[in-house]
Design an enzyme around this catalytic site. Sequence first.
Site, PDB file in Angstrom:
ATOM      1  CB  CYS A   1     -11.167  -0.267  -2.012  1.00 53.45           C
ATOM      2  SG  CYS A   1     -11.952  -0.648  -3.327  1.00 53.45           S
TER       3      CYS A   1
ATOM      4  CE  LYS B   1      -7.493   2.888  -8.933  1.00 54.49           C
ATOM      5  NZ  LYS B   1      -9.029   3.166  -8.117  1.00 54.49           N
TER       6      LYS B   1
HETATM    7  C1  SIN Z   1     -12.329   1.889  -6.615  1.00 55.50           C
HETATM    8  O1  SIN Z   1     -11.023   1.122  -8.108  1.00 55.50           O
HETATM    9  O2  SIN Z   1     -12.638   0.958  -7.197  1.00 55.50           O
HETATM   10  C2  SIN Z   1     -11.803   2.921  -6.163  1.00 55.50           C
HETATM   11  C3  SIN Z   1     -11.077   3.524  -5.248  1.00 55.50           C
HETATM   12  C4  SIN Z   1     -10.857   3.214  -4.089  1.00 55.50           C
HETATM   13  O3  SIN Z   1     -12.074   3.247  -3.667  1.00 55.50           O
HETATM   14  O4  SIN Z   1     -10.675   2.629  -2.929  1.00 55.50           O
END
Ligand code: SIN
Length: 312
Positions: A130, A44
Amino acid sequence: MTFTAQIKNVTFPDIIYNSSGPRCTTPEELEALGNSESSAIMMKSCSPESRNGNPEPRYKEVELGSINSIGLANHGYQKYIEYAAELKQQFPNTPIIASIVGFSQEDFLLLVEAFQNEPSVDMLEVNLSCPNVVGKPQIAYDFEVSDELIAKIFTVPGDKPIGFKLPPYFDPVHTEMMANILKKYPVSFITCINSVGNTLIIDPETERPLIAPKGWLGGLGGDYVKPIALANVRMFYKLLGDRMTIIWCGGIKSGVDVFEHLLAGASLVQLGTVLWKEDVACFARIKREFYEYMEKKWYTDVKEIIGKLKEL
Ligand code: SIN
């Protein structure tokens, strides 16, 4: 059949793995990826400090895909260094990819340096796209800021492949502007696309939006975004395909989808919404379907189809 891929010194045993998003935040989720048929373990997106992310509800599935506004919930980069070291021991032949994100240039540089120095991490994907952090625009829509940041990133010593996760571009002029920036640096790969940001889905029964954060706006994934992802892959492949690997992310749910994206110019593909929906079993299913489709078409090597979209 040859379905492997290579990015610099990193060998992928197959071409399908997870995107940085669903089911890759905790050690348990990462271990499950290692035990699945995913051909890499993408972690992540992590930031210098841990983050709880956005308030719930922040992820919903619908028939044609998903909407999310997770807000980069993660355990902080030091934990992902620990997780990577444990994963490498357990899965020595699986590439481990760090996804990094920051809120300042210093953040990005700190994380690039940390992961360049961590032997168990094979590759770095820098998230410039993001859409879910309130008050923070998607970096890769600002070409000047992106150029400056990318230049700084490549001043950090290290020889691991570095690539960038990009947002969808909706105008070829913008794609070309980003391609011209990327060309200036030793970028190993780009991942197209992050979710289509700031969209709204309404439940007509409840008369409410599906997710709470950011004025109910979130990143769209799944079937909705496949043609957008395909167009981005194709545009970038034409502009950059001779100098870096194009990785597709956005709307894959079958082996035929994988085939289409390879034709458009992707060499590897990442699964997002389908992984959220089906869990890690999706890797084996989609891989099997892809192999069967290749066999049906008498192809034996992915190189025979990458970028080979026939002209009209
Ligand atoms: C998120 O954590 O909001 C999604 C990840 C991303 O869009 O890069």
